[in-house]
Structures are given as structure tokens and as C-alpha cells.
Design an enzyme around this catalytic site. Structure first.
Site, PDB file in Angstrom:
ATOM      1  N   LEU A 199       0.860  -1.176   0.000  1.00  0.00           N
ATOM      2  CA  LEU A 199       0.000   0.000   0.000  1.00  0.00           C
ATOM      3  C   LEU A 199       0.897   1.227   0.000  1.00  0.00           C
ATOM      4  CD1 LEU A 199      -2.650  -0.986   2.732  1.00  0.00           C
ATOM      5  CD2 LEU A 199      -2.944  -1.069   0.246  1.00  0.00           C
ATOM      6  N   ASP A 200       0.422   2.312  -0.594  1.00  0.00           N
ATOM      7  CA  ASP A 200       1.193   3.552  -0.581  1.00  0.00           C
ATOM      8  C   ASP A 200       1.390   4.019   0.861  1.00  0.00           C
ATOM      9  OD1 ASP A 200       1.187   3.530  -3.344  1.00  0.00           O
ATOM     10  OD2 ASP A 200      -0.590   4.820  -3.494  1.00  0.00           O
ATOM     11  N   LYS A 201       2.407   4.823   1.060  1.00  0.00           N
ATOM     12  CA  LYS A 201       2.749   5.309   2.400  1.00  0.00           C
ATOM     13  C   LYS A 201       1.534   5.903   3.111  1.00  0.00           C
ATOM     14  CE  LYS A 201       5.502   8.851   4.760  1.00  0.00           C
ATOM     15  NZ  LYS A 201       6.506   9.943   4.600  1.00  0.00           N
TER      16      LYS A 201
END
Length: 348
Positions: free
Chosen positions: A129-131
Site C-alpha cells: 500500500l502507498d505510504k
């Protein structure tokens, strides 16, 4: 320094003495004051040597070594057994180490939580998942489980559903079927591209409307980098708070990250072969935002109804009130007709 180094540049001689490091890196260390000659720091890579000087290089830790160092970083565990680990990643936590983030990542946290993951490639991480995206992720605890989960992802049998808050009033459900690749001019971004893009498909369903925003459910059929963010922006409804793909469209809503949460994850267990599914409610920051938007939208709708009723009353005057009385009488008459005793009397 070798006696025959006299008259030569400091960076050139260092590159010969320390071939394991690039010349650019050695020049950086010199400018940072990490190199001393005869006890005095030298910060000019072009410095001419006399030959025979005593050299001291301050020890520099390779940042990349920290990438695989266990760190005590807490994260919520939703489920765990001998084969898999389901976590609810908080927003702000980077998944993989990389440039600018060689430590403090989920990988570091996993190595501390489960030391055996040091024997599994990428500490068992099979997707990311993105940050600034929160939500559910699966981690494999064995090589066999990792291989099985990767195959499930490739076969597109892993269920991944998200909650996303979009800028704008989206009034339909649908699918975005558009290939994604690197942005042609901004290489740190992804984009919908016509050539050399990878197949990408996102299904979306409208869940709730607010005054100028729409809450949707997004289901991934593929898993490309930034897929939901890119597809929703291409649709004309970028995510609230997305600093990369939403430039200027705020709808009056401020949020410090993209309003995106992976709330559902489903897969076949690598050992038992049983289907399993987990849900995670939106985190506190996103829940608070949605609560505020609902409250504001309810107030706006109430105010609009009041203004409409006042406008009708002003236009119709006494006739508007008489009409209300007629409606009440009609409603009472309808109730009477539906009364069981009334029906029995009519049959007699």
C-alpha cells in the site's frame, strides 16, 4: 597516503585506495568533512596531496544496511497463524525500504515482530500500500505461503476492496478499464497511457454523497502502482487530499493525505485452502472527516427544505395551508379504508 601520491587530487587517490566506493560517494564524504589529512579536515575533492600524509576517514554507515535491520515499530495485527499475517497498516508507514526511507518501514517492523521472516524474500511482503494509504495487507510467514499468495495475486483471486473519498458528485457506478504506466514527463508519477502501459481495471460503486464529495467503494481487478488514485483522477474525480494526482480540486475539504483505506481483504488460505476474509473500519482520521461531512450535509439539506417550504408558502398563501389540510384528510381516509373492521362491515 602513499608517498607517490604527491601532486595528485585527494578524490582520485581515495578512489584507488577504496575501490568498493564510487568516486561520487567519496567526493560527497570529503565535502561533508569526513576526511582529514594530518588531523585537519579537508573538504575540497580537488585538494592536491603532498604524499605521505596521515589519512583519516570517518566511518560511514551504509544506509542500505538499515533496510534489513529489525526495528520495534508497532502495527495492528488483525490475524496471525503459522503461515500468514494480516495487518492493518497505519497511514504514514512506508512498506518497502527505498531511497529516502531505508529504515522505519513495515519491513523493519516485520523483522522485529517475526524474526523468521529474515529467511523469506522481502520479509514475506507480497503486495503493498502507498505510504499514506491505510488498511489491510497480507504477509507470508514461509516461502511456501509466499509462493502460493503470489500465484493467487497473479490469478486475480485475491479480493481487495477500498473506501475512497472523491472530490465531486459522482452519480453512477462503473468500471475504469485503462492501462497505467509511467507519466511521460514526470517520472515519479503514474498515468493512464496509450502505449506501453500495463492492463489496469478498477470497479467502483457509489456509497454516499455529500455536498461536494462522494464516498465510493473501489474493487481492484488488477494491482498497479497508484491504480485507484490514477483511475479516479482520470475519471475526473480525484481523491480528497491526494497531493500528487489532485492539483487544486479541494471542494473546500482539507485532509493531510489521500482519503483511501483498504477495508476488505479476501483470499484462499495457503495451508487449509479455506476462503478467508477480513474487514477493517476506516481509521480515526478518515472517520472523523466523514462524520463532519455528514453533519454539514444534513444541515445543508435541512436548510434547503426549510427555504423551499417557505417559498411554497409565500407563493400559495392560504391555498398552500388548505392543500395541507386536504392531504391530511385524504391520508386519514386512506387509513380508514385499510382498517380491518371497516372491510368486515363492507362485506356484511
Amino acid at each position: 597516503m602513499p608517498l607517490d601520491a604527491g601532486g595528485r587530487r585527494l578524490d582520485q587517490v581515495l578512489a584507488e585506495l577504496l575501490p568498493q566506493y564510487s568516486r561520487n560517494r567519496l567526493q560527497t564524504w570529503i565535502r561533508e568533512g569526513r576526511v582529514s589529512l594530518n588531523g585537519r579536515p579537508v573538504q575540497e575533492p580537488k585538494h592536491k596531496l603532498l604524499g605521505g600524509e596521515f589519512l583519516n576517514l570517518e566511518e560511514v554507515q551504509d544506509e542500505k544496511l538499515a533496510a534489513e535491520t529489525p526495528e520495534d515499530i508497532p502495527f495492528p495485527v488483525v490475524y496471525e497463524d503459522e503461515a500468514i499475517l494480516i495487518i492493518n497498516k497505519p497511514a504514514g508507514l512506508v512498506v518497502h525500504p527505498g531511497s529516502g526511507n531505508w529504515s522505519g518501514t513495515l519491513l523493519n517492523a516485520l523483522l522485529h515482530h517475526t524474526p523468521q521472516l529474515a529467511q523469506v524474500p522481502r520479509a514475506g511482503i507480497v503486495h503493498r500500500l502507498d505510504k499514506d494509504t491505510s488498511g489491510l495487507m497480507v504477509v507470508a510467514k514461509t516461502l511456501e505461503a509466499q509462493t502460493d499468495l503470489v500465484r493467487q495475486l497473479q490469478a486475480r483471486t485475491v479480493k481487495r476492496e477500498y473506501r475512497a473519498l472523491l472530490v465531486g458528485y459522482l452519480n453512477r457506478n462503473g468500471t475504469v478499464d485503462a492501462p497505467i504506466g509511467r507519466h511521460p514527463t514526470q517520472r515519479t508519477k503514474m498515468a493512464v497511457v496509450q502505449h506501453n502501459g500495463r492492463e489496469a481495471r478498477t470497479h467502483y460503486t457509489v456509497l454516499e454523497h455529500f455536498e461536494r464529495c462522494t464516498l465510493v467503494q473501489c474493487r481492484l481487478e488488477t494491482g498497479r502502482t497508484h491504480q485507484i488514485r490514477v483511475h479516479m483522477a482520470a475519471l475526473g474525480f480525484p481523491l480528497v487530499g491526494d497531493a500528487v494526482y489532485n492539483k487544486g480540486k479541494t471542494a473546500g475539504v482539507r485532509f493531510p493525505r489521500q482519503a483511501l483505506h483498504a477495508y476488505r481483504l479476501g483470499l484462499i488460505h495457503p495451508l487449509t485452502r479455506e476462503p478467508m476474509q477480513w474487514d477493517a473500519p476506516v481509521p480515526d482520521d478518515m472517520a472523523a472527516l466523514l462524520k463532519t461531512l455528514r453533519s454539514e450535509w444534513d444541515e445543508i439539506k435541512t436548510l434547503r427544505r426549510q427555504r423551499q417550504e417557505e417559498a411554497w408558502a409565500e407563493e400559495w398563501g392560504d391555498d398552500w395551508e388548505d392543500e395541507e389540510e386536504v392531504e391530511v384528510l385524504e391520508a386519514e381516509g386512506a387509513e380508514l379504508l385499510e382498517d380491518e373492521d371497516f372491510d368486515d362491515e363492507a362485506d356484511e
